[in-house]
Design an enzyme around this catalytic site. Structure first.
Site, mmCIF file in Angstrom:
data_model
loop_
_atom_site.group_PDB
_atom_site.id
_atom_site.type_symbol
_atom_site.label_atom_id
_atom_site.label_comp_id
_atom_site.label_asym_id
_atom_site.label_seq_id
_atom_site.Cartn_x
_atom_site.Cartn_y
_atom_site.Cartn_z
ATOM 1 N N ARG A 166 -3.395 5.204 10.173
ATOM 2 C CA ARG A 166 -2.867 6.747 9.138
ATOM 3 C C ARG A 166 -4.106 6.451 8.197
ATOM 4 O O ARG A 166 -4.620 5.566 6.995
ATOM 5 C CB ARG A 166 -1.733 5.760 8.388
ATOM 6 C CG ARG A 166 -0.890 6.969 8.899
ATOM 7 C CD ARG A 166 0.527 7.278 7.663
ATOM 8 N NE ARG A 166 1.309 8.024 7.895
ATOM 9 C CZ ARG A 166 2.550 8.012 7.612
ATOM 10 N NH1 ARG A 166 2.699 7.434 7.003
ATOM 11 N NH2 ARG A 166 3.525 9.398 7.482
ATOM 12 N N ASP A 208 -1.284 12.808 13.028
ATOM 13 C CA ASP A 208 -0.486 12.060 11.985
ATOM 14 C C ASP A 208 1.233 12.838 12.792
ATOM 15 O O ASP A 208 1.405 13.979 11.285
ATOM 16 C CB ASP A 208 -0.813 11.954 10.631
ATOM 17 C CG ASP A 208 -0.089 11.400 9.609
ATOM 18 O OD1 ASP A 208 1.270 10.528 10.924
ATOM 19 O OD2 ASP A 208 -0.173 10.515 9.084
ATOM 20 N N SER A 261 3.463 12.970 9.490
ATOM 21 C CA SER A 261 2.989 13.371 8.357
ATOM 22 C C SER A 261 3.902 14.804 8.158
ATOM 23 O O SER A 261 4.705 15.112 7.701
ATOM 24 C CB SER A 261 1.568 13.260 7.703
ATOM 25 O OG SER A 261 1.258 11.855 7.719
ATOM 26 N N TYR A 291 -4.992 -3.382 -6.816
ATOM 27 C CA TYR A 291 -3.937 -3.575 -5.430
ATOM 28 C C TYR A 291 -1.892 -3.607 -6.131
ATOM 29 O O TYR A 291 -2.778 -4.268 -7.513
ATOM 30 C CB TYR A 291 -4.628 -4.819 -4.963
ATOM 31 C CG TYR A 291 -5.370 -4.536 -4.221
ATOM 32 C CD1 TYR A 291 -5.572 -4.391 -2.636
ATOM 33 C CD2 TYR A 291 -6.401 -4.604 -4.502
ATOM 34 C CE1 TYR A 291 -6.908 -3.490 -2.248
ATOM 35 C CE2 TYR A 291 -8.110 -4.719 -4.147
ATOM 36 C CZ TYR A 291 -7.593 -4.075 -2.670
ATOM 37 O OH TYR A 291 -9.525 -4.300 -1.816
#
Length: 390
Positions: A122, A130, A133, A227
């Site tokens: 991805r 993809d 998706s 993160y």
């Protein structure tokens, strides 16, 4: 020698999709390759054999399909057919190796190079390839309709002579592609939509679709630099308590949490279901991996008290026409990486018009290197190798 690309009729029960639709097959044929479609392959997607016009060839024998240079499929063909493939030929399809060890064994024994569409990385460059998706988008849309159809209630607010009916509450768990499409569809149908995802960086996407993003009070999953960080046991308990409250208030819950190569995470417990409103509905898109709800039965619709739990295992196949169109285009874009123009002989000018194509795999290409499952009799994907050996 002309490259041959073939598409078999899908054999899995309930699989209505086809790997190649006429308009994309025509684009492939214009690249100078021979395209073969097995008779009846498009029936489930309402595409008659006549829809594949010349120069596309409709073939009746399985041997004319599996002796091609490249086989394109939605799901990996059964091992008997894989054994018919030529050594060094290529299969491009979904495989789900951890659930399909016999297919992987057959691919290795036949010496087939297999690119698994669920392994396509991805990354920005591979977005047009993809397939996870594109098919998840179809699943999310259909899941919202399934929830609406199973509820014995209106989704939108209605003002009638008999009074005002409040909008239904829909909770979507997981804000990936399927979840976001489910949110958008439920919102368009007029429901009040809430969404939850462990990745709080999806909050902006959720809210842009008009839904409320759920976060447990005092819990912040991001660490310095944006993160995610591991939550403490106390924070996990707070999140679970918050989620249980909103599950209990929802008219419909759509779960979309899936981890490739692993069982679906259990998110909705039996106790949560017991506290849901009478007549409420759960649509579990994680059913193929065992389900996000403890009570889900893959492939079945079950009743737990007055709660209906749907466990569909192949939702995109219920939107076969458009799901096939998107998947075929994903495959066409992927093939552009391995179908390259043949160079004119030294001293000769390149002829005008479409150039003949040949198969060439550049293993330095990140997309190809990460999406290959088997090559030259070996499993090349480490996660699949571990799953099959474990």
């Amino acid at each position: 020698m002309t490259v041959t690309i073939a598409v078999p009729k899908e054999a899995a029960s309930g699989e209505n999709r086809v790997a190649m639709v006429p308009k994309v097959a025509e684009k492939l044929a214009k690249l100078g390759v021979e395209v073969r479609i097995q008779k009846g392959a498009g029936e489930g997607s309402r595409i008659p054999d006549e829809g594949y016009a010349d120069p596309i060839k409709v073939v009746g024998r399985a041997g004319d399909v599996y002796n091609a240079d490249v086989v394109l499929a939605v799901n990996a063909p059964d091992p008997k057919n894989l054994a018919k493939m030529k050594k060094g030929s290529i299969l491009v399809s979904f495989v789900q190796a951890h659930q399909n060890p016999e297919a992987v064994k057959a691919l290795n024994e036949a010496g087939v190079t297999c690119f698994a569409m669920e392994l396509v990385p991805r990354i920005t460059r591979a977005q047009s390839m993809d397939a996870l998706s594109s098919q998840a988008s179809a699943a999310g849309y259909k899941a919202a309709l399934m929830a609406a159809n199973s509820l014995e209630r209106f989704l939108p607010m209605l003002t009638t002579a008999a009074g005002t009916i409040r909008p239904a509450k829909v909770l979507v768990i997981g804000a990936g592609v399927a979840g976001l499409q489910a949110i958008a569809t439920a919102k368009r149908l007029g429901a009040k939509v809430e969404a939850y995802d462990v990745r709080t960086d999806t909050k902006e996407q959720v809210e842009s679709l008009g839904a409320d993003f759920l976060v447990a009070e005092g819990v912040k999953a991001e660490a310095e630099g944006g993160y995610a960080r591991e939550l403490t046991d106390e924070e996990k308990a707070k999140q679970q308590e918050m989620l249980a409250k909103h599950v209990g208030q929802a008219d419909a819950v759509i779960t979309t949490a899936a981890v490739p190569g692993r069982p679906a995470p259990k998110i909705i417990s039996k106790d949560m279901v017991a506290k849901m409103k009478s007549g409420s509905v759960i649509v579990d898109l994680g059913a193929a991996g065992g389900g996000n709800c403890e009570l889900t039965k893959p492939g079945e619709t079950v009743k737990e008290g007055s709660v209906t739990i749907l466990g569909p295992t192949n939702v995109p196949a219920e939107l076969a026409e458009h799901a096939s169109e998107m998947y075929a285009q994903n495959l066409f874009n992927f093939l552009s990486l391995i179908l390259v123009e043949e160079e004119a002989p030294e001293g000769e000018d390149k002829p005008k018009g479409p150039q003949p194509r040949k198969l060439a795999i550049d293993w330095d290409d990140e997309v190809l290197a990460k999406s290959v499952l088997t090559h030259d009799g070996e499993i090349k994907n480490e996660a699949a190798k571990e799953a099959l050996q474990g």
